[in-house]
Design a protein around this motif. Structure first.
Motif: not given
Length: 721
Positions: A657-665, A703-705
């Motif tokens: 939602s906060f467009e920070e998928p890289a941190s999770y990955n 899932e996220s751009d």
């Protein structure tokens, strides 16, 4: 088995049928063909080989029939002999049924020809015979030998149906003004013929108007159970009761037609390669030109097991070599074929009474199945008398019976409820399945009429409880929406009859398929108003309840909730409450600097909501990383695994939602490496298996751009190694 049918349609294609009358946008032939196509496509859709049809063209330019040498049978053409119709036949018929350039042709002679076709095809066999004449009644008609025609129609049990464009029909209430004298004379002739044959005479005004009424398919009842309704064990007690009964469905879900997979037929040389494919193979061929372009497919399954010594690391196994097992934790418990009887209960078919219950003690939500009816064995007067006595006893005592039903030998037993039903000319038992203890889901909710405080005090006046005025207005509103109305005599009349509530999905798909079969290149017409009739309340109900609804909104202080804002969470302005108050300021809430491990999920969400820049988001993520790893490291067995899975799921959703998928990955990659290298308190492979099962893998591009991970990369990452 369905009865054999032989229907001959006589379609008038004379030049006058190409004209438009009474401000209609279509010609008489196009208007009449709506009815014809509806009947033909409805028969074709059944797919029954015993439902056969033939088509005769009346007032055609040419003559083509067995009696063409007779001048009375000129300008009559047999377009299709009696046979099973398929979609190519419909396409061919559509091209041939066009207005001709002549008005010559005798409808009575066409009826004689149709009788001859039916006699030749049906012989003395048992058929449902029907002749349907479609005409505008403007051609020449001979009234000779009508008595012989009527006699032959009755002898061969042929049903004669005459449908005419703009025909007068007093029963329907239609009358054409300024009618042509010849047409009026022909209508009288046809009506007399139909009445003498006990047939059907009607006007297309009624027929076309009723095309919107969905046709409910008649299902031939088949007994789902035949056995004994018994009380006591007849093998041990002479006083045991056994009544031969039969069971039939009363309600059963009608499902829409399903779509099948087809592929374009390839060239003969390429077809051989296609037959050797592991994914699909042709299973049948059609004789028609249209069907030659398509071929149905058959799916094939392959079973493989891992074998590092084999090429590719896997080997194929036959289905017969597979063994059955039951999942037990993370392992499989094997049960051999010789021991399969352990899991099968030894039961015998029957319907055994277990007890009785008062009807007012039974809750309707206990229904778990379709409704069936239990009747006495057919042609068994003794069984009918015995079952009738049992039904009347239940009815008089206001009781239901509880029974144990086994449909077939060694089938699982079911507990059913038997309720009496007595109609003036029909008696039966209604049967529904009851739940076992494991089937019941019990939930507890706070009461709606009182509030219980923490100290145990009962409060009946509270802001969360409705007032007496609100309850009174709500009662009036509900009563104003009552679906049962009254007629002029004060008798109740249903405004929502079940017989008029058709399945929108079923009939919409059916009508769309039939429309596409007739006109493959034209757009599909919109759904019938009868299908969308109950998609919204009637205007009368809305108008009757409008006043009460406005009072209800006023008393309940109903306010419109603003639409949920869309866009990036980190750049979105926080939603303001309807009151306009700053809740954070009132509560003196300070921005959180550190997330507590004991309340990690709510505090993580709160920290992200208060974050003013990307660094704050990354800092909160790092804190959650430390908390998650610490919980894994200090988990006694799998004690903390559920909590870790919940935290990972929250991190994944929030960071998307906060467009920070890289941190999770990045964090998930670290967790995987440490788990597989046993750096988080020993062997934690079970936790990685739980992560895979809960689909908490890498965030992918779809899932996220902001993610650069493809589906293939994510799938490879989630492998065990």
């Amino acid at each position: 088995m369905a009865d054999k049918e032989a229907t001959v349609y006589i379609v008038d294609v004379g030049m006058s049928m190409g004209e438009r009358h009474h401000d209609r946008a279509v010609t008489d032939l196009e208007w009449a063909m709506q009815y014809v196509w509806d009947r033909i496509t409805g028969t074709v859709a059944t797919g029954r080989k015993t439902a056969m049809m033939g088509v005769i063209g009346l007032r055609t330019d040419t003559t083509s029939n067995e009696l063409e040498d007779d001048v009375h049978f000129s300008h009559i053409s047999v377009l299709s002999n009696i046979k099973q119709f398929l979609m190519p036949d419909i396409r061919k018929l559509e091209e041939e049924l066009k207005p001709s350039r002549t008005n010559k042709g005798d409808a009575i002679s066409a009826i004689i020809l149709a009788i001859q076709m039916i006699i030749t095809h049906c012989k003395k066999l048992k058929y449902r015979r029907k002749i349907v004449l479609i005409t505008n009644g403007q051609g020449r008609m001979s009234d000779e030998n009508l008595d012989e025609i009527v006699k032959r129609i009755k002898e061969d049990s042929i049903e004669l149906v005459v449908m005419g464009t703009d025909f007068d029909d007093p029963e329907y209430g239609y009358r054409e003004e300024d009618k042509d004298p010849r047409k009026a004379e022909n209508e009288t002739l046809l009506r007399t013929l139909v009445e003498d044959c006990d047939g059907v005479y009607g006007t297309f005004e009624q027929a076309v108007a009723e095309l919107d009424v969905p046709r409910v398919k008649t299902i031939k009842s088949m007994a789902s159970f035949k056995g004994y309704l018994q009380l006591g064990n007849p093998e041990e007690y002479d006083s045991a009761v056994r009544i031969p009964v039969e069971r039939y469905y009363r309600t059963y879900v009608a499902r829409p037609p399903t779509a099948s997979s087809f592929v374009l037929r390839s060239e003969p040389g390429a077809g051989k390669e296609a037959e050797s494919s592991d994914t699909a193979a042709a299973i049948k061929e059609s004789q028609s030109a249209d069907a030659d372009a398509l071929t149905s497919v058959r799916t094939m399954r392959m079973y493989q097991v891992e074998d590092k010594s084999a090429p590719g690391g896997k080997i194929d196994v036959e289905r017969d070599d597979l063994a059955k097992g039951y999942e037990y934790g993370r392992t499989a418990v094997h049960i051999s074929e010789t021991d399969e009887n352990i899991t099968i209960l030894e039961t015998f078919a029957g319907l055994e009474l277990m007890g009785f219950i008062q009807s007012d003690h039974y809750d309707r939500y206990m229904h778990m199945s379709n409704t069936s009816i239990i009747i006495a064995q057919r042609a068994n007067d003794k069984a009918a008398l015995a079952l009738s006595s049992f039904i009347h006893a239940l009815f008089e005592l206001e009781c239901y019976a509880v029974a144990r039903l086994v449909m077939k030998e060694n089938k699982p037993p079911a507990i059913v409820l038997l309720a009496p039903s007595i109609e003036p000319d029909y008696e039966c038992l209604f049967e529904v399945q009851l739940p076992f203890a494991e089937d019941v889901r019990t939930y507890r909710f706070p009461p709606l009429e009182k509030v219980i405080t923490v100290s145990g005090k009962v409060v009946t006046q509270h802001r969360n409880l409705p007032s007496d005025d609100l309850l009174d207005v709500m009662d009036k509103y509900v009563n104003s929406m009552e679906l049962v109305d009254t007629d002029e005599d004060g008798n109740p009349v249903e405004t929502f009859p079940i017989e008029d509530s058709y399945s929108p999905v079923l009939h919409r798909i059916d009508s769309a398929v039939r429309a596409r079969a007739i006109n493959p290149n034209q757009p599909i017409p919109p759904p019938s108003e009868r299908l969308t009739k109950f998609s919204h309340p009637s205007e009368d109900l809305v108008q009757n309840s409008k006043e009460h609804l406005e009072k209800l909104i006023e008393l309940a202080d109903v306010k419109k909730v603003p639409p949920k804002a869309k866009g990036r969470k980190r750049t979105r302005e926080p939603e303001k409450p309807l009151s306009g108050l700053d809740v954070d300021a009132l509560l003196h809430q300070e921005k959180r600097a550190k997330i507590s491990p004991n309340n990690s999920i709510p505090e993580f969400k709160q920290t992200l909501a208060q974050a003013e820049n990307i660094e704050a988001i990354k800092d909160a993520t790092k804190q959650m990383m430390v908390i998650v790893e610490d919980q894994i490291r200090h988990s006694l067995g799998d004690a903390n695994y559920d909590r870790v899975i919940e935290e990972l799921g929250t991190m994944r959703d929030e960071l998307i939602s906060f467009e920070e998928p890289a941190s999770y990955n990045q964090f998930l990659g670290q967790v995987k490496d440490k788990l597989l290298q046993e750096k988080l308190g020993g062997d934690r492979r079970e936790l990685w298996w739980l992560i895979r099962r809960n689909k908490l893998g890498l965030v992918v591009e779809r899932e996220s751009d902001q993610s650069k991970v493809t589906d293939a990369e994510a799938k490879e990452f989630m492998s065990a190694n």
